[in-house]
Design an enzyme around this catalytic site. Structure first.
Site, PDB file in Angstrom:
ATOM      1  N   GLU A 173      25.787  20.077 -53.054  1.00 35.29           N
ATOM      2  CA  GLU A 173      25.419  20.525 -51.723  1.00 35.29           C
ATOM      3  C   GLU A 173      25.903  22.136 -51.498  1.00 35.29           C
ATOM      4  OE1 GLU A 173      24.492  21.674 -48.467  1.00 35.29           O
ATOM      5  OE2 GLU A 173      24.036  19.749 -49.018  1.00 35.29           O
ATOM      6  N   HIS A 180      29.772 -11.869 -27.802  1.00 37.92           N
ATOM      7  CA  HIS A 180      30.978 -11.939 -28.803  1.00 37.92           C
ATOM      8  C   HIS A 180      30.615 -13.165 -29.642  1.00 37.92           C
ATOM      9  CE1 HIS A 180      34.868 -11.933 -30.321  1.00 37.92           C
ATOM     10  NE2 HIS A 180      34.831 -13.052 -30.247  1.00 37.92           N
ATOM     11  N   ARG A 195      12.084  20.349 -45.858  1.00 40.68           N
ATOM     12  CA  ARG A 195      10.512  20.162 -45.816  1.00 40.68           C
ATOM     13  C   ARG A 195      10.026  21.155 -45.239  1.00 40.68           C
ATOM     14  NH1 ARG A 195       9.297  14.894 -47.565  1.00 40.68           N
ATOM     15  NH2 ARG A 195       7.221  15.160 -46.683  1.00 40.68           N
ATOM     16  N   VAL A 201      19.134  13.757 -45.928  1.00 40.52           N
ATOM     17  CA  VAL A 201      18.795  12.292 -45.656  1.00 40.52           C
ATOM     18  C   VAL A 201      18.276  11.825 -46.687  1.00 40.52           C
ATOM     19  CG1 VAL A 201      17.606  10.695 -44.244  1.00 40.52           C
ATOM     20  CG2 VAL A 201      18.806  12.740 -43.175  1.00 40.52           C
ATOM     21  N   VAL A 257      23.367  26.702 -57.074  1.00 38.98           N
ATOM     22  CA  VAL A 257      22.691  26.278 -58.357  1.00 38.98           C
ATOM     23  C   VAL A 257      21.883  27.490 -58.848  1.00 38.98           C
ATOM     24  CG1 VAL A 257      20.491  24.808 -58.751  1.00 38.98           C
ATOM     25  CG2 VAL A 257      22.277  23.871 -57.071  1.00 38.98           C
TER      26      VAL A 257
END
Length: 475
Positions: free
Chosen positions: A213, A454, A282, A193, A247
């Site tokens: 990724e 609407h 995290r 995110v 990586v």
């Protein structure tokens, strides 16, 4: 003698400051300890969310969206812009102002609710006579005591092994929010995110952005029909997204950052960028908490072990938010903070993990609640699905933003809504109706029968509900 409180909250982020306020509302004598500092060394309440997360990122996203509209979309509205310029320093300064407004707002709320604030790092020192001694290491060291302790110390960005953040070239969310000039080339490791949001900011401002990724699928936690739609939109915008990337060595030098990586076919590649944002998850913040001093139990990931009510292994010690199990979301932390304060008061605080909304504030926005189609298939649950594209929504056409869709999943037998997934304009706001519906165990028919204004984007939600029964009216 130490100052004594009914409730001591360690951490002033969304989980902590909300827990402190709710406990004070319930009549407790409450203290909150937080160590965040602003540029002048003063308190900066609000934790990661307010200081280097949710709030500043949205401020930059808004600024970059204005710039993108002026650069590429105003002309189709008949608005001519000449001599368009960009002042990144002013943009960042506005972001800092927004952050300070939120910091100051929490200080005001503490005063309003009579919460005593201590600026410093809180840590356990001892447990005795039904109280816990908490050391506050700030400008001056002192010790306070509390009957109930709520730990809300949050989380920190996970670094790549052997590649620590220097916040100059190798950036966490913190450094990504403080880039002083638009990088010509920006690299992202991980399509999480934070990475996607920050990548969106700097792409809009002119950076060439490449995302590496490791997973073979894009946004694996998202309903894959929605994820594929988002992927298509991001690629069209110019984001380079490499899936299945491995990586290797990362080097920093005078010219920027060099990343050796291998693509999904096993071919060696090299990425040269000015800045590299690492967004690979995290980790819970328990460093400095001194859990061993009182025997507070942590799991193998360093998070505090709690039960379903956020109770730890110690009597009257609770933990909420990113430092415990569950999604690392500010609003999840807030709900747990309120629930714990109410449980301390003998009430029945409640958090429904099945109706916690998720949002990614990219363009298009992505938001969802409940189960994905993949999860329902894996569970063997019979379901019905309905989708409605924003290209058939009058308000989206007027906005000039018709990317994406609303997707609704309902139980095949009972029609109870099991999940709603949105990619498109204002998905972050539209998802709230779906959360309410699911919390009250509504059926897709319920949403289909409700009158929606609407023209509005919310009509797409109604139409998706109609689509579950294969009777859309506008598509």
């Amino acid at each position: 003698m130490s100052k004594q409180f009914d409730v001591v909250v360690i951490g002033g982020g969304p989980g902590g400051y909300i827990a402190a306020i709710r406990a004070a509302q319930l009549g407790f004598n409450v203290a909150c300890i937080d160590e965040w500092k602003n540029a002048k060394g003063g308190p900066a309440l609000g934790g990661t969310c307010t200081n280097v997360g949710c709030i500043p990122s949205k401020a930059l996203l808004q600024s970059s969206e204005h710039y993108d509209h002026a650069s590429h979309h105003f002309a189709e509205h008949g608005i001519e812009v000449k001599g368009l310029g960009l002042d990144v320093a002013k943009m960042v300064a506005r972001k800092d102002t927004v952050v300070k407004q939120n910091n100051d707002g929490i200080v005001y709320l503490f005063k309003k609710n009579k919460v005593t604030f201590f600026h410093g790092c809180g840590s356990f020192t001892a447990a005795k006579d039904g109280l816990y001694d908490i050391k506050v290491a700030g400008a001056a060291e002192e010790t306070i005591a509390g009957k109930h302790i709520i730990v809300a110390t949050g989380s920190s960005a996970r670094a790549l092994p052997g590649t620590p953040f220097d916040e100059e070239n190798i950036l966490s969310n913190d450094g990504a929010l403080r880039i002083a000039a638009v990088p010509k080339k920006l690299g992202l490791i991980g399509s999480g995110v934070i990475g996607l949001e920050m990548g969106s900011v700097w792409r809009r401002l002119g950076a060439e952005v490449t995302v590496l990724e490791g997973l073979p699928t894009f946004l694996g936690a998202v309903d894959q029909q929605i994820a594929k739609e988002a992927h298509k939109a991001f690629v069209k915008q110019g984001l380079k997204i490499e899936l299945g990337a491995t990586v290797g060595e990362i080097k920093t030098g005078k010219k920027g950052v060099s990343v050796a990586w291998t693509n999904a076919r096993g071919e060696a590649q090299a990425l040269e960028v000015d800045k590299l944002i690492v967004s690979i998850g995290r980790v819970a913040n328990t460093m400095g908490l001194a859990p061993d001093a009182v025997g507070l139990k942590l799991d193998e990931r360093g998070a505090i072990v709690v039960d379903g009510d956020c109770k730890t292994n110690l009597p009257n010690v609770w933990a909420v938010g990113d430092v415990v199990r569950g999604p690392m979301l500010a609003h999840k932390a807030e709900e747990e903070g309120v629930a714990v304060a109410e449980r301390i008061a003998g009430q029945h605080g409640h958090v429904n993990f099945n109706t916690i909304p998720w949002v990614i504030y990219t363009n298009p926005e992505i938001a969802w609640v409940g189960q994905t189609e993949e999860q329902l298939k894996a569970a063997g649950r019979a379901y019905k699905a309905g989708t409605f594209p924003f290209m058939a929504n009058g308000r989206a056409r007027a906005l000039g933003d018709t990317t994406g869709m609303v997707k609704m999943l309902a139980d095949a037998a009972t029609d109870e809504i099991l999940g709603v997934h949105i990619v498109g304009p204002m998905a972050s706001e539209l998802i709230a109706e779906c959360v309410v519906a699911m919390e009250f165990r509504a059926s897709s028919e319920d949403i289909a029968r409700i009158c929606h204004a609407h023209p509005s984007l919310s009509e797409a939600t109604k139409e998706a509900a109609l689509a579950v029964d294969k009777r859309t009216l506008n598509f």
